[in-house]
Structures are given as structure tokens and as C-alpha cells.
Scaffold this motif. Sequence first.
Motif, mmCIF file in Angstrom:
data_model
loop_
_atom_site.group_PDB
_atom_site.id
_atom_site.type_symbol
_atom_site.label_atom_id
_atom_site.label_comp_id
_atom_site.label_asym_id
_atom_site.label_seq_id
_atom_site.Cartn_x
_atom_site.Cartn_y
_atom_site.Cartn_z
ATOM 1 N N GLU A 158 92.054 -12.930 79.738
ATOM 2 C CA GLU A 158 90.961 -13.527 80.505
ATOM 3 C C GLU A 158 90.552 -12.537 81.592
ATOM 4 O OE1 GLU A 158 90.024 -17.447 83.302
ATOM 5 O OE2 GLU A 158 91.873 -17.370 82.099
ATOM 6 N N ILE A 159 89.553 -11.738 81.281
ATOM 7 C CA ILE A 159 89.174 -10.623 82.149
ATOM 8 C C ILE A 159 88.071 -11.066 83.109
ATOM 9 C CG2 ILE A 159 88.330 -8.253 82.226
ATOM 10 C CD1 ILE A 159 89.345 -7.952 79.318
ATOM 11 N N LYS A 160 88.368 -10.987 84.399
ATOM 12 C CA LYS A 160 87.380 -11.333 85.422
ATOM 13 C C LYS A 160 86.690 -10.099 86.001
ATOM 14 C CE LYS A 160 89.892 -15.522 86.761
ATOM 15 N NZ LYS A 160 90.604 -16.241 87.862
ATOM 16 N N THR A 161 87.392 -8.977 86.007
ATOM 17 C CA THR A 161 86.836 -7.715 86.500
ATOM 18 C C THR A 161 87.418 -6.580 85.671
ATOM 19 O OG1 THR A 161 86.671 -8.548 88.771
ATOM 20 C CG2 THR A 161 86.569 -6.164 88.480
ATOM 21 N N VAL A 162 86.562 -5.650 85.269
ATOM 22 C CA VAL A 162 87.029 -4.415 84.641
ATOM 23 C C VAL A 162 86.966 -3.328 85.703
ATOM 24 C CG1 VAL A 162 86.650 -2.707 82.837
ATOM 25 C CG2 VAL A 162 86.217 -5.125 82.363
ATOM 26 N N ALA A 163 88.136 -2.897 86.157
ATOM 27 C CA ALA A 163 88.230 -1.893 87.215
ATOM 28 C C ALA A 163 88.288 -0.514 86.571
ATOM 29 C CB ALA A 163 89.462 -2.145 88.080
ATOM 30 N N THR A 164 87.111 0.092 86.426
ATOM 31 C CA THR A 164 86.987 1.365 85.732
ATOM 32 C C THR A 164 87.355 2.534 86.640
ATOM 33 O OG1 THR A 164 84.678 1.569 86.386
ATOM 34 C CG2 THR A 164 85.130 0.424 84.315
ATOM 35 N N GLY A 165 87.606 3.674 86.032
ATOM 36 C CA GLY A 165 87.918 4.870 86.794
ATOM 37 C C GLY A 165 86.693 5.637 87.232
ATOM 38 N N HIS A 166 85.543 5.379 86.592
ATOM 39 C CA HIS A 166 84.292 6.042 86.940
ATOM 40 C C HIS A 166 83.172 5.006 87.010
ATOM 41 C CE1 HIS A 166 85.860 10.091 86.441
ATOM 42 N NE2 HIS A 166 86.295 9.795 85.229
ATOM 43 N N GLY A 167 82.307 5.133 88.017
ATOM 44 C CA GLY A 167 81.135 4.286 88.113
ATOM 45 C C GLY A 167 81.419 2.930 88.716
ATOM 46 N N PRO A 168 80.453 1.997 88.583
ATOM 47 C CA PRO A 168 80.641 0.659 89.145
ATOM 48 C C PRO A 168 81.709 -0.125 88.395
ATOM 49 C CG PRO A 168 78.641 0.747 87.835
ATOM 50 C CD PRO A 168 79.145 2.154 87.925
ATOM 51 N N LEU A 169 82.344 -1.079 89.085
ATOM 52 C CA LEU A 169 83.273 -1.991 88.430
ATOM 53 C C LEU A 169 82.454 -3.021 87.662
ATOM 54 C CD1 LEU A 169 85.837 -2.613 91.330
ATOM 55 C CD2 LEU A 169 85.473 -0.579 89.907
#
Length: 575
Positions: free
Chosen positions: A231-242
Motif C-alpha cells: 500500500e504505497i502512499k509516497t514513492v520517495a525517488t532518488g531524483h526529481g519530485p517525490l
Amino acid sequence: MVILTDNTQAINVGRLTVQTVEIADQTTAIRCLDWDRERFDVEFVLRNGTTYNSFLIQAEKTALVDTSHRKFEELYLEIVAGLIDPNKIDYLIISHTEPDHSGLVKDILQLAPEITVVGSKVAIQFLENMVHQPFKSLVVKSGQRLELGNGHNLEFISAPNLHWPDTILTYDHKTGILYTCDVFGMHYCDDDTYDENFSIIEDDFKYYYDCLMGPNARSVLAALKRIGNLEIKTVATGHGPLLQHHIPQWLNKYLTWSLEQAKTEILVAVFYAEDYGYSEHLAHTLGHGCTKTGVAVELIDINSTEPQEVRELVSQAAGIVIAMPSQYSVTAQAAVNTILAAVHQKQTIGLLESGGGEDEPVYPLRNKFQELGLVEAFPPILIKEAPVKRTEQLCEEAGTDMGQWLTRDRTIKKNKSINSDLEKALGRISTGLYIITTEKGELQSAMLASWVIQASLNPLGVAIAVSKDRAIESLMQRGDNFVLNVLGEDNYQGLMKHFLKRFAPGADRFEGVKTYPATNGSPILADSLAYMECEITSRMDCGDHWVIYSTVETGRVANVNAMTTVHHRKIGNHY
């Protein structure tokens, strides 16, 4: 320091910005914004700069997820110290070891020597070679969890080849945040923390996928499958916007693009036993050699994959590699039998030992595959001691040989595809003939080259085109040294014949050739007309080749009256 909102702050130095944002309970994003960066390594031009995202989870125990690029060293370390005493950070989670995310690991270790570094087995091995100092470590596998307290229960998901072999994703069961590093990212620099405006960043999202993730479409599909029940509420990426506002759409795009890409890919399935000998490390190294030729690679842990999945992968694969499991593992033996039952004679096979001391014997299994009609891509690789650089070179070159064999028909078709008038015109561009020789530590390599030009006067520099699937390519990175040997028109045939022949993986390229060492350590060919010692300063991606620019440090001509041999081609779409 500029206060942006109640829970957001940034430090600015020129066009480098470090921004902190509270993104969930006890969770802070540290976003390093690089506004003016125009190129990311050599892979693609940046249209909107980029960011390097790091994250701090402060519960009963504290975890830092990734660091940042070295150019942010002072700013990043200052803001981390403002958020927490570094000595109170318990864990440093390494999503993967690419320098733009791990460039400050050594600095964190100096500030917090008791910190425990968490990562995949391959990531920890890579870091040991990067930081050159002892550190506490915790190797994690897919499905393992790390409890930080206050409900922050971190689950790790293996995602190899996205886009590095050591990648893991991290999911926090309390906040619903999935930390993905490169996966689902984009090179886009903006003050906005999240993906509110879908249309503005959609093109950058696709551009990033095409450059970094598309070549590993099957690995993308495997990762999507592993995170499918979260259940993904936020994808915390390494580049760019979350990613927070359009998560289903972003994930669906990865799925659609990867399914389309996978339909046309040539697949190599590499089977290994994760906790046995050096199996995993060797499998990754050999797989990397395969990917240099443009084929897709799927790495499969033979001890944790269902028989049905093994059968499906074998049925889809053009090439199969097995790193020998223990002969006493019932699960591994069942998987090997499944592979034997599923193969067909149009496939290519490669076998190597894992060095665990109880390896399944290579040669009886080799005979079984040969009886079934499979073509052997490379002779069995026998591991009798802990792998060294030469072992890694042997495995990488074996993988490249397999990839070249599997793509031979595609290469022939490509060579025939250019308009005949155009290819004849291209063939009228004449060049010289040269031998590139290099030595790096205990590794040596060489290649015959014709695409060589002087590229600059101040500093003196040359440019060389090197095919991406050449064995020497891995020894021609920025900072590496080599010798450019010029062949004379009256004495080139012997050297050309020697270096044009196909070498077995790990073979000595200089056997029978007279050489002496250059100042930079690389071999100088005694029979060359002239030589130049060079240092690589940049590489540019040019499709199927790298164009490698190097400064020239020193050089010498053996015979001032002799002339360089001239190379003429009839057609210009292959050598």
C-alpha cells in the motif's frame, strides 16, 4: 538559511540548493537541487537539471536512506548535522552504490564510525572497494525487515539491474513510503516537493525511463511484481519530485512500457545461489558483460524461485547461465532439473563454478546440455579461489561473448539496413590503424582501433570511438590511462592480424607480442611506429559506441621517416 514554510528549509550556494521537507511522521526528505547540471554522466542531456534525494527516519532508532553527490558535500553534511547528531544515526541504508547517491558515504562514516551500513550483498562488496576502510554492515535480502521502533518497520525488496546490479527498494510499513532511489525517478529540478502537475513532468519521466530503465525492462517487470501488494502512499525517488498524487498512473506507465520493450528483447537468464560461495557476485559480473551487448538479463536466485517461474524464464530465454549451486542442496538440484527439462536446442548455455567448495560438478552437467543440442557460449569457468579482478574480467568477457553470439543475426541485419549509396559514401572516410593498450592493476587489455582523431590543441587531446561491447571498454573509464600505438604502413600486418583475432574470455592479449611498460603502466608495442600516453577525461554516449576523449601526456616516434598506415573501407556501416 532561507525559511520556506513551517517545515521546509533550504540552504543556497549559487545554483546548488539543499532543501529539507517533512514528508511523513518522523520522516524528512533532504533534497539536493542541482539547477544547472546539463548532462548526467554521459548517458543523456539534462533539460531541467536534477536533484539527489536522501531521507532521514527518526524513530526509536534512526536511519538515513542514501547520501548525495559529492558536489553537495559541505551543504549536505551541514544540513544533516542540523537535523541530528550524526553519531545518533544507527543505520545508513544504501539503495545502490552509484556515486550520485553514495558519494558521501565515506564522510558519514567519518562522522559516525559506529553506524551500520545496510544494503544488498553486492552493494556492501562494492562499498568495501569504494571507501577503503572497515565499517559495520548488515546484508539484507528481499523480504527481510528492519525494526526502527514507533511502528517504522522497514521491508527490503530486491531490484537488481535497476539500473545498477546492487539495487534494493525499502518500504516503511508505518508511513507507506517506498524508497526507490533511481526507480520511478526523473531528472527534473524544481522547488515543488511532489508531483502535483502531471503534464509538466510527464515527458521527463518518460525520457528518464527510456535512458535508464528501458534497457532492463524485464527487471522492471520483476520489481513491479514484488511491490504489487504494498500500500504505497509516497514513492520517495532518488531524483526529481517525490510521487504522491498520481502513483497508479506512474506505475502503470512503467508496466506498459516494460511489457512493450520485453516483447522484442533477447533474454539471458542467469541462475545463481545467493548464499553459496561467490555465486551472486559472479552472476552479477557475468550479467553485466551480457548487457554491454544490448541483451536483457534476468538474475534468478535458484534457491528461492518457484519451479513454474523457472520454467517460464527458461522458455523465454535465448541464453542460460548457471553458477553451480551446492550438490547437497535439494532445492537447487530440483531447480537444475527443471532447467534441463525446459531447455531446447536453439538456446545457448554457459556454466561456471561458484567457489563454495561443494559445487555441483560442471562437466557432467555440461555434457547433458550438449546432448540436448545447446550451443556453448564460453568454456566452463572454474573458480578455485576467492575471485580477484582477473576472475571478474574473465566472467564479464564471457558474458559479452554470450551476448555477441546471441545478437549476431541482429547485427548482420543492422549492417545490411543502411542505404547502399550512403554506406558507400561513409566508407570513403579514411582513417589510420592503431592499437589501444591499457593496464589497470592486474588487468590488461587491447584492441585494434581505426576511429581515432586528434580532438584538441590546448590541451593536446585525442578522441577514440570504442564499441560498447568491446572487452576493453570497462578499462576505459574517466581517470583511466592507456597507450595509443600508431601502426606504420610498412610494419602493421602482424600486429593487426594478432589483435583482430577472437580471444577467449580472460585470455592474455599480449602473448607472443613484444612490449615494454609506459610511464602510466600500460604496454607499449615495440613494433609500433609511434605511441602516446593518454588519460581519459570524458566519455560521450554515441549510440552503439562511446566516444572517449583523452589528454595526451607524452609520446614518441620510433621512425621519423615512416608513415602511418591508412585504412580504407568500402562501406561505412560496420568495420
